[in-house]
Enzyme design. Structure first.
Site, mmCIF file in Angstrom:
data_model
loop_
_atom_site.group_PDB
_atom_site.id
_atom_site.type_symbol
_atom_site.label_atom_id
_atom_site.label_comp_id
_atom_site.label_asym_id
_atom_site.label_seq_id
_atom_site.Cartn_x
_atom_site.Cartn_y
_atom_site.Cartn_z
ATOM 1 N N ASN A 9 0.873 -1.180 0.000
ATOM 2 C CA ASN A 9 0.000 0.000 0.000
ATOM 3 C C ASN A 9 0.909 1.230 0.000
ATOM 4 O O ASN A 9 1.461 1.592 1.027
ATOM 5 C CB ASN A 9 -0.884 -0.042 1.257
ATOM 6 N N LYS A 11 0.185 4.236 -0.328
ATOM 7 C CA LYS A 11 -0.471 5.435 0.230
ATOM 8 C C LYS A 11 -0.203 6.642 -0.663
ATOM 9 O O LYS A 11 -0.092 6.496 -1.877
ATOM 10 C CB LYS A 11 -0.015 5.654 1.676
ATOM 11 N N HIS A 95 -9.651 1.257 4.776
ATOM 12 C CA HIS A 95 -8.408 1.505 5.504
ATOM 13 C C HIS A 95 -8.689 2.499 6.631
ATOM 14 O O HIS A 95 -9.490 3.428 6.466
ATOM 15 C CB HIS A 95 -7.346 2.067 4.547
ATOM 16 N N GLU A 97 -7.135 4.951 7.685
ATOM 17 C CA GLU A 97 -6.901 6.359 7.323
ATOM 18 C C GLU A 97 -8.109 6.926 6.572
ATOM 19 O O GLU A 97 -8.412 8.107 6.683
ATOM 20 C CB GLU A 97 -5.605 6.471 6.493
ATOM 21 N N GLU A 167 -5.764 -4.630 10.616
ATOM 22 C CA GLU A 167 -4.761 -3.600 10.849
ATOM 23 C C GLU A 167 -5.081 -2.852 12.137
ATOM 24 O O GLU A 167 -5.897 -1.921 12.126
ATOM 25 C CB GLU A 167 -4.738 -2.607 9.681
ATOM 26 N N GLY A 173 2.079 2.576 10.780
ATOM 27 C CA GLY A 173 3.036 3.673 10.617
ATOM 28 C C GLY A 173 3.670 4.139 11.913
ATOM 29 O O GLY A 173 4.301 5.186 11.956
ATOM 30 N N SER A 212 3.102 -1.779 10.487
ATOM 31 C CA SER A 212 4.555 -1.814 10.724
ATOM 32 C C SER A 212 5.183 -3.188 10.480
ATOM 33 O O SER A 212 6.126 -3.571 11.176
ATOM 34 C CB SER A 212 4.883 -1.302 12.128
HETATM 35 P P1 PGA Z 1 2.582 0.522 7.707
HETATM 36 O O1 PGA Z 1 1.141 0.688 7.044
HETATM 37 O O2 PGA Z 1 3.156 -0.769 7.189
HETATM 38 O O3 PGA Z 1 3.363 1.723 7.229
HETATM 39 O O4 PGA Z 1 2.382 0.512 9.179
HETATM 40 C C1 PGA Z 1 0.301 -0.424 6.860
HETATM 41 C C2 PGA Z 1 -1.009 0.017 6.263
HETATM 42 O O5 PGA Z 1 -1.540 1.059 6.680
HETATM 43 O O6 PGA Z 1 -1.550 -0.631 5.352
#
Ligand code: PGA
Length: 249
Positions: A9, A11, A95, A97, A167, A173, A212
């Site tokens: 992803n 982003k 997601h 976000e 998640e 993140g 992460s």
């Molecule tokens: P990250 O993001 O690996 O940077 O923690 C994962 C995600 O949001 O899909």
């Protein structure tokens, strides 16, 4: 046997040129990965060109979102049908976000999931609790509600097409990863909740872990029985790390 899947992803990162370079690097290294489906999810602007860059490899293409409306006067939105017309075969939906910063509710997400499926896109549907929800021991309840409000609303044929991604919001993140035990505990719970509605079909659903994940912790996470792959954010922006994660199975 469930399909093992690792999704990158990206982003809101990379220019078109950088995205093409990254896609080419992933495509070139993908022959070193066996038995794992690789998917990259660049921004909308990159989809057509990334599709081109992936040619000749088995790496599949996903969008990071799609609209909850079919077409028409919705300035700035991108319809599922448009996403499908780029050659993408998946779409990430729900997601955290999107839920958090863009107010996407289960009602909106159910529309998106249905439109994705109607346009032959397979949804990678994300669920997961916030830190305060885990700290107050409400994580199972929160995840169950997210499943009931969207996945439960699908018929069996549609349900079989979706991929789930657990998640935990506190791990995205942040550099904080769920322990392999925490991931397994929740993945097994998700499968149990799905089995209550869809019976043995839940055994075939791929449930990915996200938050992460990186080359140094992927092996342990993927060693767990109900962890069928990963949804990778930060580490997917470096082709070698993304491939190393997929090789951790
Ligand atoms: P990250 O993001 O690996 O940077 O923690 C994962 C995600 O949001 O899909």
């Amino acid at each position: 046997m469930r399909t093992k899947i690792v999704v990158g992803n990206w982003k809101m990162n990379t220019t078109v040129k950088e995205g093409i370079q990254l896609a080419k690097a992933v495509a070139a290294a993908s022959s070193n990965v066996n038995g794992v489906k690789l998917i990259v999810a660049p921004p909308f602007t990159h989809l057509t060109l990334v599709k081109e860059a992936l040619k000749g490899s088995n790496v599949e293409l996903s969008a990071q979102n799609c609209a909850n409306k079919e077409s028409g006067a919705y300035t700035g939105e991108v319809a599922a049908k448009m996403v499908a017309s780029t050659g993408a075969t998946y779409v990430i939906l729900g997601h955290s976000e999107r839920r958090e910063y863009y107010g996407e509710t289960s009602e909106i997400l159910l529309n998106k999931v249905k439109l994705a499926l109607a346009n032959s896109l397979k949804p990678i549907f994300c669920i997961g609790e916030r830190l305060e929800e885990r700290e107050s021991s409400r994580h199972f309840e929160v995840v169950k509600a997210q499943l009931e409000e969207v996945a439960y609303q699908l018929d069996k044929t549609d349900f079989e097409k979706i991929v789930l991604a657990y998640e935990p919001v506190w791990a995205i993140g942040t550099g904080k990863t769920a322990t392999p035990e925490q991931a397994q505990e929740m993945h097994a719970y998700i499968r149990k909740v799905l089995a209550e509605k869809f019976g043995s079909k839940a055994e075939n659903t791929s449930i990915l872990y996200g938050g992460s994940a990186k080359p140094s912790n992927a092996k342990e996470l993927f060693s767990k029985a109900d962890v069928d792959g990963g949804l990778i954010g930060g580490a997917s922006l470096i082709a070698d790390d993304f491939i190393a994660i997929a090789q951790s199975f």
